[in-house]
Design an enzyme around this catalytic site. Structure first.
Site, PDB file in Angstrom:
ATOM      1  N   GLU A 188      67.952  -6.205  73.582  1.00 20.41           N
ATOM      2  CA  GLU A 188      67.288  -6.559  74.833  1.00 20.41           C
ATOM      3  C   GLU A 188      65.775  -6.622  74.653  1.00 20.41           C
ATOM      4  OE1 GLU A 188      68.982  -5.213  78.456  1.00 20.41           O
ATOM      5  OE2 GLU A 188      67.040  -4.583  79.258  1.00 20.41           O
ATOM      6  N   TYR A 217      68.210  -1.309  73.732  1.00 19.58           N
ATOM      7  CA  TYR A 217      66.963  -1.522  74.461  1.00 19.58           C
ATOM      8  C   TYR A 217      65.833  -1.431  73.461  1.00 19.58           C
ATOM      9  CZ  TYR A 217      69.984  -0.965  78.462  1.00 19.58           C
ATOM     10  OH  TYR A 217      70.992  -1.138  79.365  1.00 19.58           O
ATOM     11  N   SER A 251      60.919 -29.326  49.090  1.00 15.60           N
ATOM     12  CA  SER A 251      61.679 -29.634  47.877  1.00 15.60           C
ATOM     13  C   SER A 251      62.980 -28.865  47.881  1.00 15.60           C
ATOM     14  CB  SER A 251      60.872 -29.244  46.632  1.00 15.60           C
ATOM     15  OG  SER A 251      60.540 -27.866  46.692  1.00 15.60           O
TER      16      SER A 251
END
Lengths: 646, 646
Positions: free
Chosen positions: B65, B323, B486
């Site tokens: 979150e 969180y 490349s």
């Protein structure tokens, strides 16, 4: 056939000066919708563009003229002649219009249907002849619309023979080929490439050679794209004609019509009808040998070769048109000696493409129909969107059902008696069926001394590529794994490889090993146990006639089993194992047991019941070894299965 | 940020029991239109289906979150954090709704735009939080419509904080999260997956724990698909809550919200706002070390790891929601110690996919934007048809022009001062530019002692794959072949190869060697002479800023330079060199000289004029070596060119 020759010997002009760009953009539009890009310019260009490209590159070409056959059997033979002569790489073939033979009908012997078959099923660029006298505009428009619908793109516009002795102009009708040219351009704009006939010694009915040249110029200016000439006997005749044409402003390609003399009588009849004069030096040679067909043909070949050499050496002739009279030997011989017969034609894709315009972006097919490409084209003829390699989803186009097993272009080339000799007058059990499969693989004669050169699933002898697997195939067929399709794994061979190569040069082709066979439920039971060990490596589909289906394929995803990497191109993946189309193929593959084999025998006969038993009880199995860089493990899978059974 | 936590800690339910089939068929519909099939189920499934599949397979997952940043600079940093943390393989991220920050606006710091960027530009499955109190139905509908338009598919439905001290119900308004759930289902049917919040110790405002559980059940029955919980401090708290939920009939996934303690003050503030009680045993540890951030973080990580282990070991927890407080270290550490951070995430395709639903079948891109995927997505955002790998035709979708070089998700992560240190405060000539390119390749410090970690064409250090070419790249950059892209050739490495692998396991990946660089017209002249020798093997496109274009590519065909072969699938060719899109890329590649480099210097300054000179006079060159099984010849091409110049 001889009464074809007059309209036959024909010619056309005025190559529109649109570069490759128009067809190019149209094609790219298509391919933005589609899986992988088709890379063969031949499939995208119009005939007049192909001619121009060949001329620009200095690449000499030839074309072949055929007339529609009289019988259904002759049609079967003509189609296989198309396939064989198509392999030599003609730029196009043309099919004459046969007014007496209902030429625009749906009969299998009609000019229209033969041309349709050549385009759609044999993949040949085709010109359909059309004559206009004694026909209404509506008739003609109807024929042209039908031709367009069938995928024909080129018309040879001819007057045709008037009915009755004396010919009179019809008011408002078609009186000359030029009327037909104008009509096509009026009604169909630039859709068709139009060819017209040229007469190197002047049309027999023309007031003069010069007047005939002027008529020809008018036909070209009315919209014809190129000219094919009536036959002639001396290269000087053609070269003078060409010079005279150019002198009065005819600038389109003019293609000489070549007639290799193949017999005394055909020559006489032809000459009579076309009102040509055979040069004395030729008569002098032929008369003494007139009863010796072989000698006349040899002479005809010599004569044609030397005349063609003169034409090609002149530097102004880029292509040669051959009046084949539906015969193969003389024309092929001339072409080979001229060095313009392609001994090893590069395949644009690993399967034979169709020349129908709507299929020109087709670049992927399921592997199942590999030996039955005409059946595949037939069953997908209603599709309006190609390529369609992704059947594994809800928007799957439906396959047409195959019920017409006896359509002349789907029929076996061999008559019933020959098939019985190959596949057994009388079967004694499943083992005698195994034996037939084994003989087909090995090429050895069966116990009655006949070679098995075709099978219900394959009307031709074993492909060169399959020959690579011959030893293993023999072993497994003997034990009841009845193979009908297979390919070896290939880990990056050059695209020019004579056996497995396809596509433009400088590329690499790849394959996953594939094996497809019928087998008994006992073997299937063991096989399924073995396949557990190969779960991540081998994908399988196993189905019986009732549609009971066992597979480990993820969802309904197709598995690409043939692909190629080319310079400056996207990947091409022309062959897939597709779970959805497999179920359509299954119906056809099982039906072939009955339609082509069981029905050779009397109802209720033991032989018929053996085939019926196999049809009812065997499974159709396909296996893919996904690990293409390693040694093919499918033989190990089969060996393990037999070991488990012992 | 802390005022986010209440809505933040949330949860949802009722996984609709539609199998994979519906999305499956929809996806195949798409792929029938398109080039090659996308094979990553993750791109086709809805979030609730992904959760179910992970649960069924026993595969543990995590989610992250974040809250929207306060400043544009913080947004730049957050996006690069999304990229870094996205690499660890979160099942989804979520972005909180920030009522005070104009969350539904087009500002670069709005919740809506951050979520949009996560989905579209970082390819992350994303949940957008949305709160409903104090908003009209029209406002909410407007936000939801916008979210849908931007490709967002998941909403966390929350009540939000009432304004003012005492909260009163509004008649006809949204009073509870359940009102929002019902509104979404009414107005958008099943389009969104809906998540709701669960409170393991009961919502602080609820009459009782039991009453809160009943509210949660109502939210789920109103149409929520899963639940994310508020944070908690003991695994027992969550496990009891989960059992209680199930006991009253909540059967949807319930995902525990994990909060690794990262500092004394953030913990105190969070706890205050969420009205949670910190257990005494935690307080006892923390109080003595409250001024030692590192010690607290270590303790937080330990605590989180041991709680997560208990949850996962319980057998009922399949995913963990973190969180992060927008911080990286603690969460990453916990995830790594739990063993659920993917160290080597399997790439479904060689480029980073976008999670926008309309791009889920996208499976081919031009190689040019390999280092600028966000710019590619930006410039193709208006396309309504993916994949679109075939630009080489008249139906080419137009690329949007890139003028917004300073859009936060396209901007360099480094500020101007740092860029000047890397690329030179003062340039003395073209050679000093060569030097910058060389230092970027080698990783060595420049003459002022600064490492060059980014370039205008590449905001990240050299890719691992490019490292394989380091030695050669250094040599050529030193001499004025200024490489910007490349790849080495690869001839069938396993799809699980840690460096070049991509796609499902059991497959093989391939590449054609590719080299793209800026260089002077002198070098181009020599190069073109050398390329004649490699005509059939090497395809090139050489263009200057004015669009003068030299190429040997056939027509406008794209060249596939990366492809993969997988078990039971069609070929995937995700990267092409496309002539048409190269001209769009050319504009961007040249503009970056000016926008990102020249503009660092004063107008008319010598440094700026050097860059301007290069911009005006150099060519952009790309080379493909088609012969992928052989040793890459592009270095030989460059060597030959230098030799010719000497």
């Amino acid at each position: 056939m001889v009464n074809e020759t007059q309209h036959t010997c024909s010619a056309s002009s005025s190559s529109k000066s649109d570069g490759g760009s128009s067809s190019g953009s149209e094609s790219s539009k298509d391919s933005s919708r589609c899986s992988t890009p088709v890379l063969d310019a031949d499939r995208h260009e119009r005939l007049r563009e192909k001619m121009r490209r060949r001329q620009d590159s200095g690449d000499k070409w030839f074309s072949l003229e055929f007339f529609p056959p009289r019988t259904a059997n002759a049609a079967v033979n003509l189609i296989s002649r198309f396939d064989r002569m198509g392999a030599g790489g003609p730029l196009f073939i043309d099919v004459t219009w046969h007014p007496a033979g209902d030429p625009g009908s749906d009969k299998e012997t009609s000019s229209m249907i033969i041309a349709n078959t050549a385009v759609n099923y044999c993949g040949l660029e085709t010109i359909l002849h059309m004559t206009c006298c004694n026909q209404t505009k509506d008739d003609i428009t109807g024929h042209l619309q039908k031709a367009k619908r069938l995928g024909l793109k080129n018309i040879m516009a001819l007057r045709g023979d008037p009915v009755g002795e004396e010919w009179e102009e019809e008011v408002d009708g078609f009186n000359y080929a030029i009327d037909l040219v104008k009509h096509i351009r009026n009604e169909f704009d630039d859709y068709f490439d139009i060819c017209v006939a040229g007469y190197p010694t002047g049309h027999p009915e023309a007031e003069s050679y010069e007047a005939d040249l002027r008529h020809l110029k008018e036909k070209v200016f009315a919209g014809a794209d190129f000219i094919i000439t009536q036959l002639f006997f001396r290269s000087e005749t053609f070269l003078k004609f060409m010079k005279d044409c150019q002198a009065i402003g005819i600038s389109c390609p003019i293609i000489p019509g070549i007639f290799p003399i193949q017999g005394y009588h055909s020559l006489r009849q032809l000459v009579k009808l076309s009102k040509l004069e055979v040069p004395q030096e030729i008569k002098d040679v032929i008369e003494p040998i007139k009863d010796n067909d072989a000698a006349i043909r040899n002479y005809g070949v010599e004569l044609a070769v030397s005349m063609c050499r003169e034409l090609l050496d002149s530097g102004v002739v880029h292509g040669l048109h051959f009046y084949t009279l539906n015969r193969e030997v003389a024309t092929t011989e001339v072409l080979k000696r001229l060095g313009i017969w392609k001994e090893d034609p590069r395949r644009p894709l690993p399967w034979a493409v169709s020349a129908h315009p709507k299929r020109r972006v087709e670049d992927v097919r399921p592997i199942f129909w590999a030996s039955r490409p005409k059946s595949y084209i037939y069953r997908t003829q209603e599709w309006d969107d190609f390529p369609n390699g992704r059947w594994g989803n809800s928007s799957s186009p439906a396959f047409g059902e195959l019920k017409d097993y006896y359509l002349f272009y789907l029929k076996s080339k061999s008559p019933r008696e020959e098939l019985l000799k190959m596949w057994g007058e009388e079967l004694t059990g499943e083992e005698s069926v195994f034996e037939v499969f084994t003989c087909y693989i090995t090429g050895e004669p069966n116990k009655n001394g006949y070679k098995v050169t075709c099978m219900p699933w394959n009307d031709d002898p074993l492909a060169t590529e399959t020959n690579l697997l011959k030893e293993q195939l023999e072993k497994v067929n003997r034990r009841g794994i009845l193979t009908i399709n297979s390919q070896p794994n290939i880990n990056g061979k050059p695209s020019t490889d004579p056996i497995v190569g396809w596509g433009p040069s400088g590329g690499y082709v790849f394959q996953k090993a594939y094996l497809e066979f019928f087998t008994s439920s006992e073997i299937v039971t063991a096989l399924l146990r073995v396949l557990k060990k190969y779960e991540l490596r081998v994908n399988y589909h196993i189905v019986n006639v009732k549609g009971q289906n066992i597979t480990n394929a993820p969802d309904l995803q197709p598995n690409a089993v043939t692909w190629g990497i080319f310079p400056g191109r996207e990947i091409i993946q022309p062959t897939v194992v597709d779970p959805v189309s497999f179920l359509s193929w299954k119906d056809e593959a099982f039906a072939l047991w009955i339609e082509q084999w069981a029905k050779l025998y009397e109802e209720e006969s033991p032989s018929r019941m053996i085939i019926q038993y196999i049809h009812d009880n065997y499974y159709l199995v396909n296996l893919v070894d996904n690990d293409f860089p390693l040694e093919n493990c499918l033989w190990q899978v089969v060996d393990d299965t037999f070991e488990l059974l012992n």
